[in-house]
Design an enzyme around this catalytic site. Structure first.
Site, PDB file in Angstrom:
ATOM      1  N   SER A 172      -3.321   5.688   5.413  1.00  0.00           N
ATOM      2  CA  SER A 172      -4.527   6.262   4.846  1.00  0.00           C
ATOM      3  C   SER A 172      -4.767   7.757   4.727  1.00  0.00           C
ATOM      4  CB  SER A 172      -5.567   5.330   4.957  1.00  0.00           C
ATOM      5  OG  SER A 172      -6.469   5.314   3.856  1.00  0.00           O
ATOM      6  N   ASP A 199      -1.636   4.063  -4.701  1.00  0.00           N
ATOM      7  CA  ASP A 199      -2.635   2.980  -3.662  1.00  0.00           C
ATOM      8  C   ASP A 199      -2.058   1.705  -3.663  1.00  0.00           C
ATOM      9  OD1 ASP A 199      -4.065   4.268  -2.196  1.00  0.00           O
ATOM     10  OD2 ASP A 199      -5.953   3.605  -3.119  1.00  0.00           O
ATOM     11  N   GLY A 230       2.669   5.147   4.020  1.00  0.00           N
ATOM     12  CA  GLY A 230       2.290   6.011   5.233  1.00  0.00           C
ATOM     13  C   GLY A 230       0.786   5.837   5.264  1.00  0.00           C
ATOM     14  N   HIS A 276       0.845  -1.145   0.032  1.00  0.00           N
ATOM     15  CA  HIS A 276      -0.103  -0.086   0.191  1.00  0.00           C
ATOM     16  C   HIS A 276       0.775   1.323   0.035  1.00  0.00           C
ATOM     17  CE1 HIS A 276      -3.331   2.638   0.887  1.00  0.00           C
ATOM     18  NE2 HIS A 276      -2.867   2.922   2.011  1.00  0.00           N
ATOM     19  N   GLU A 330      -6.128   8.235  -7.173  1.00  0.00           N
ATOM     20  CA  GLU A 330      -7.296   8.486  -6.339  1.00  0.00           C
ATOM     21  C   GLU A 330      -7.163   9.844  -5.429  1.00  0.00           C
ATOM     22  OE1 GLU A 330     -10.157   8.068  -2.776  1.00  0.00           O
ATOM     23  OE2 GLU A 330      -8.279   6.876  -2.747  1.00  0.00           O
ATOM     24  N   ARG A 384      17.440  15.232  12.553  1.00  0.00           N
ATOM     25  CA  ARG A 384      17.798  16.756  11.940  1.00  0.00           C
ATOM     26  C   ARG A 384      18.984  16.711  11.458  1.00  0.00           C
ATOM     27  NH1 ARG A 384      14.772  19.941  15.431  1.00  0.00           N
ATOM     28  NH2 ARG A 384      15.430  21.552  14.405  1.00  0.00           N
ATOM     29  N   GLY A 412      -1.754  11.678   2.664  1.00  0.00           N
ATOM     30  CA  GLY A 412      -1.530  12.689   1.394  1.00  0.00           C
ATOM     31  C   GLY A 412      -0.579  12.251   0.601  1.00  0.00           C
ATOM     32  N   LYS A 413      -0.528  10.788   0.559  1.00  0.00           N
ATOM     33  CA  LYS A 413       0.402  10.272  -0.715  1.00  0.00           C
ATOM     34  C   LYS A 413       0.157  10.518  -2.011  1.00  0.00           C
ATOM     35  CE  LYS A 413      -0.339   6.163   0.903  1.00  0.00           C
ATOM     36  NZ  LYS A 413      -1.143   6.394   2.303  1.00  0.00           N
ATOM     37  N   SER A 414      -1.280  10.402  -2.362  1.00  0.00           N
ATOM     38  CA  SER A 414      -1.734  10.711  -3.741  1.00  0.00           C
ATOM     39  C   SER A 414      -1.721  12.182  -4.031  1.00  0.00           C
ATOM     40  CB  SER A 414      -3.125  10.167  -3.908  1.00  0.00           C
ATOM     41  OG  SER A 414      -3.234   8.778  -3.646  1.00  0.00           O
TER      42      SER A 414
END
Lengths: 85, 309
Positions: free
Chosen positions: B157, B179, B155, B140, B204, B245, B160-162
């Site tokens: 669902s 997806d 990450g 996924h 999507e 960092r 904000g991947k898409s």
């Protein structure tokens, strides 16, 4: 993590509409929910992933829930897959 | 993951000719390696890898014909007596001795033939088996090609991947899969990601639904497959959580047993993720070329401290 196998009730299989309903349902839980068959699994919160499985109606599908609310998630998801028509 | 292919798959893919009509095409091929049974023909069957596809070329057949009649019969019968041999393939369209036809018919092992030379068949068949028998998994996440670096964004669902992929597309990078990413291990240290055929070029986006990246952005905005070089994990920003960092140590994550460089990027409103991912890709390229910004800073600091002392 808990796992159950149920038989998909939708006669036309996991097509667009039931998949989008399932994603809405799965999104309500914090647990990670995975659905699949034949060793191929997709995240139940991802519509495209679910549709990519191409699950046919009347076939056995496995549900995996992992997280704090896994019991409730499992109950709701398996009921959705076996009772909603 | 495909654990085997059938002889029928090999037969169709390699466009072979089936010499002994009948059954046997459902037999399983479970190993990537193939065998040229030279030693077996000479009668030495210790370590004979009978579970592999057996390939007989001009050398093997010439040797077989050079033997006395009864030896030919003996060797062929012994080679055909192994239950687990998937099939025999003859190259260069060679003639097959009658005894081979009889013996294989009895044991149900298919005899196949090609007009190609042995080395050519060997390379074709090995690459076919490597791809088909490679370990495979469905992940996924979103796979994008940023400046030639294959980046798998993972990450939970809704993180904000898409949306990040969309922003990267607008900046001229390419989408492989949204997806669901099918990942194959094609060699010990190489993972290749593809898109499940049904989802080709689809994205999507919450609020818009399913969109097609190729029709919207053109053929240059998509790829069918890409080698995965790093993982970018997006996670919700948590106050007080220690984030890297410096980037002095490379964090590795394993997929199908292959280690990949992994960075965790915390997501917060107003953070431009696409830019961060572009820079992560360029930084990865720099590291590959031998420049490591954090290490250089650390070394300069060390030497300046030593100079003082």
């Amino acid at each position: 993590m808990i796992t159950t196998t149920v038989t998909l009730i939708f006669p036309e299989g996991m097509h667009a509409r039931p998949a989008s309903e399932l994603v809405k349902l799965a999104g309500k839980f914090n647990s990670e929910i995975r659905i699949g068959q034949n060793g191929k699994f997709a995240n139940a919160k991802s519509i495209l992933g679910l549709m990519s499985l191409g699950i046919a109606g009347g076939t056995p599908i496995t549900i995996e829930c992992d997280g704090q609310d896994e019991t409730e998630a499992m109950e709701k998801v398996s009921r959705f897959l076996t009772e909603t028509a | 993951m495909a654990e085997f292919v059938t002889v029928a798959d090999v037969f169709e893919e390699m466009k072979l000719e089936l010499v002994n009509q009948g059954t046997g095409l459902e037999r399983k091929v479970e190993t990537i390696e193939v065998n040229r049974p030279g030693f077996a023909l000479s009668g030495f069957l210790m370590y004979y890898p009978s579970e592999r596809i057996q390939i007989l070329g001009r050398t093997e057949m010439a040797y077989l014909h050079s033997l006395p009649e009864e030896d030919i019969k003996d060797r062929v019968l012994r080679m055909c007596s192994f239950e687990n041999t998937p099939c025999f393939i003859f190259t260069r369209g060679l003639d097959i001795p009658a005894i081979f036809m009889e013996a294989s018919e009895k044991s149900g092992i298919p005899l196949l033939r090609t007009h190609h030379s042995t080395p050519r068949l060997l390379s074709q068949i090995t690459s076919f088996l490597e791809i088909r028998l490679a370990p495979e998994t469905l992940v996924h996440g979103v796979l994008v090609d940023v400046y030639g670096i294959g980046i798998l964004m993972t990450g939970s669902s809704g993180i904000g991947k898409s949306e990040t992929a969309l922003e990267l597309l607008k900046r001229g990078h390419r989408l492989v899969a949204d997806d669901a990413v099918e990942i194959r291990q094609i060699s010990d240290d190489t993972l290749v990601g593809t898109v499940p055929p049904l989802l080709q070029y689809l994205l999507e986006i919450r609020g818009l639904g399913v969109i097609n990246a190729m029709t919207l952005f053109g053929a240059g905005a998509v790829r069918t497959h890409k080698r995965i070089e790093m993982i970018v994990e997006l996670e919700a920003w948590e106050e007080g959580r220690p984030y890297d960092r410096l980037g002095l140590d490379d964090v590795k994550k394993k997929i199908l047993g292959v280690e990949l460089t992994s960075v965790t990027v915390p997501v917060r409103p107003g953070r431009n993720l696409a830019v961060i991912i572009e820079v992560a890709a360029m930084n990865q390229r720099l590291k590959r070329m031998g420049y490591h910004a954090a290490k250089e800073l650390s070394e300069k600091l060390l030497s300046s401290i030593q100079d003082q002392g």
